[in-house]
Design a protein around this motif. Structure first.
Motif, PDB file in Angstrom:
ATOM      1  N   GLN A  87      87.322  30.443   0.962  1.00  0.00           N
ATOM      2  CA  GLN A  87      87.482  29.516   2.072  1.00  0.00           C
ATOM      3  C   GLN A  87      86.680  30.032   3.252  1.00  0.00           C
ATOM      4  O   GLN A  87      86.722  31.215   3.586  1.00  0.00           O
ATOM      5  CB  GLN A  87      88.957  29.403   2.452  1.00  0.00           C
ATOM      6  CG  GLN A  87      89.218  28.357   3.517  1.00  0.00           C
ATOM      7  CD  GLN A  87      90.704  28.168   3.771  1.00  0.00           C
ATOM      8  OE1 GLN A  87      91.474  29.105   3.731  1.00  0.00           O
ATOM      9  NE2 GLN A  87      91.091  26.944   4.039  1.00  0.00           N
ATOM     10  N   HIS A  88      85.968  29.114   3.863  1.00  0.00           N
ATOM     11  CA  HIS A  88      85.123  29.470   4.992  1.00  0.00           C
ATOM     12  C   HIS A  88      85.623  28.721   6.225  1.00  0.00           C
ATOM     13  O   HIS A  88      85.797  27.506   6.171  1.00  0.00           O
ATOM     14  CB  HIS A  88      83.682  29.066   4.672  1.00  0.00           C
ATOM     15  CG  HIS A  88      82.703  29.434   5.716  1.00  0.00           C
ATOM     16  ND1 HIS A  88      81.697  30.348   5.493  1.00  0.00           N
ATOM     17  CD2 HIS A  88      82.570  29.029   6.998  1.00  0.00           C
ATOM     18  CE1 HIS A  88      80.984  30.481   6.601  1.00  0.00           C
ATOM     19  NE2 HIS A  88      81.491  29.691   7.530  1.00  0.00           N
ATOM     20  N   VAL A  89      85.871  29.456   7.287  1.00  0.00           N
ATOM     21  CA  VAL A  89      86.330  28.836   8.530  1.00  0.00           C
ATOM     22  C   VAL A  89      85.350  29.196   9.638  1.00  0.00           C
ATOM     23  O   VAL A  89      84.957  30.357   9.776  1.00  0.00           O
ATOM     24  CB  VAL A  89      87.749  29.340   8.909  1.00  0.00           C
ATOM     25  CG1 VAL A  89      88.207  28.711  10.209  1.00  0.00           C
ATOM     26  CG2 VAL A  89      88.742  29.052   7.792  1.00  0.00           C
ATOM     27  N   HIS A  90      84.928  28.190  10.415  1.00  0.00           N
ATOM     28  CA  HIS A  90      84.036  28.459  11.555  1.00  0.00           C
ATOM     29  C   HIS A  90      84.913  28.768  12.759  1.00  0.00           C
ATOM     30  O   HIS A  90      85.527  27.871  13.345  1.00  0.00           O
ATOM     31  CB  HIS A  90      83.162  27.238  11.843  1.00  0.00           C
ATOM     32  CG  HIS A  90      82.510  26.701  10.602  1.00  0.00           C
ATOM     33  ND1 HIS A  90      81.643  27.431   9.837  1.00  0.00           N
ATOM     34  CD2 HIS A  90      82.632  25.499   9.999  1.00  0.00           C
ATOM     35  CE1 HIS A  90      81.246  26.701   8.817  1.00  0.00           C
ATOM     36  NE2 HIS A  90      81.833  25.523   8.885  1.00  0.00           N
ATOM     37  N   LEU A  91      85.001  30.035  13.127  1.00  0.00           N
ATOM     38  CA  LEU A  91      85.920  30.463  14.187  1.00  0.00           C
ATOM     39  C   LEU A  91      85.454  30.016  15.567  1.00  0.00           C
ATOM     40  O   LEU A  91      86.240  29.595  16.396  1.00  0.00           O
ATOM     41  CB  LEU A  91      86.076  31.991  14.178  1.00  0.00           C
ATOM     42  CG  LEU A  91      86.856  32.607  13.015  1.00  0.00           C
ATOM     43  CD1 LEU A  91      86.885  34.116  13.170  1.00  0.00           C
ATOM     44  CD2 LEU A  91      88.266  32.050  12.941  1.00  0.00           C
ATOM     45  N   THR A  95      80.750  32.776  14.987  1.00  0.00           N
ATOM     46  CA  THR A  95      81.520  33.627  14.076  1.00  0.00           C
ATOM     47  C   THR A  95      82.180  32.848  12.943  1.00  0.00           C
ATOM     48  O   THR A  95      82.786  31.795  13.173  1.00  0.00           O
ATOM     49  CB  THR A  95      82.625  34.371  14.856  1.00  0.00           C
ATOM     50  OG1 THR A  95      82.088  34.823  16.088  1.00  0.00           O
ATOM     51  CG2 THR A  95      83.135  35.556  14.067  1.00  0.00           C
ATOM     52  N   CYS A  96      82.059  33.391  11.743  1.00  0.00           N
ATOM     53  CA  CYS A  96      82.688  32.790  10.573  1.00  0.00           C
ATOM     54  C   CYS A  96      83.734  33.745  10.004  1.00  0.00           C
ATOM     55  O   CYS A  96      83.562  34.967  10.053  1.00  0.00           O
ATOM     56  CB  CYS A  96      81.661  32.548   9.471  1.00  0.00           C
ATOM     57  SG  CYS A  96      80.280  31.543   9.996  1.00  0.00           S
ATOM     58  N   LEU A  97      84.778  33.164   9.452  1.00  0.00           N
ATOM     59  CA  LEU A  97      85.797  33.933   8.735  1.00  0.00           C
ATOM     60  C   LEU A  97      85.799  33.418   7.303  1.00  0.00           C
ATOM     61  O   LEU A  97      85.901  32.208   7.078  1.00  0.00           O
ATOM     62  CB  LEU A  97      87.179  33.718   9.362  1.00  0.00           C
ATOM     63  CG  LEU A  97      88.381  34.226   8.560  1.00  0.00           C
ATOM     64  CD1 LEU A  97      88.401  35.744   8.509  1.00  0.00           C
ATOM     65  CD2 LEU A  97      89.674  33.694   9.154  1.00  0.00           C
TER      66      LEU A  97
HETATM   67 NI    NI Z   1      80.869  29.319   9.609  1.00  0.00          NI
END
Ligand code: NI
Length: 133
Positions: A87-91, A95-97
């Motif tokens: 799972q990719h979250v755009h913080l 920054t990505c998590l």
């Molecule tokens: Ni991202």
């Protein structure tokens, strides 16, 4: 925890190494240093064994870093048999998590995590493993 005493015989050179380790590591005494080394060895052994475990690799990174996302994708394709999902979250703007759920032999998961966390530009990376069954 009960404490037991036992005698240890070491070569003079090895004892010197131990005393240097005690001093550099700021351990109170030789017993504390030996305890630390045994615990460290045990943990590392567990993490390099053939037990099948489940876990999560957490990565935080700046997606603008050159080639970073390509490298992460390449590595994950090389180890696709260990990866359950990701799972990719755009913080925020930069920054990505990313969380990658994995299952396999702990030594293989450790190898995969080391490769991913070692990619240049990773801000933070961690592998958490849990026994299965
Ligand atoms: Ni991202």
């Amino acid at each position: 925890m009960s404490v037991r005493r036992f005698g240890v015989s070491l070569d003079a050179g090895v004892l010197e190494q131990l005393d240097r380790f005690v001093k550099d590591g700021k351990y109170a005494n030789r017993s504390q240093a030996i305890r630390f080394l045994i615990e460290k060895h045990t943990v590392e052994h567990k993490w390099k064994c053939n037990n099948v475990v489940a876990g999560a690799i957490v990565l935080v990174y700046d997606h603008h870093k050159r080639d970073l996302t390509n490298k992460l994708t390449d590595i994950q394709h090389d180890f696709h048999h260990l990866i359950l999902s990701s799972q990719h979250v755009h913080l925020d703007h930069d920054t990505c998590l990313e969380t990658i759920l994995v299952k396999g032999k702990s030594k293989d998961l450790t190898k995969l995590a080391d490769l991913l966390i070692g990619v240049k530009g990773i801000i933070h990376g961690k592998l958490v493993m849990s026994m299965v069954g």
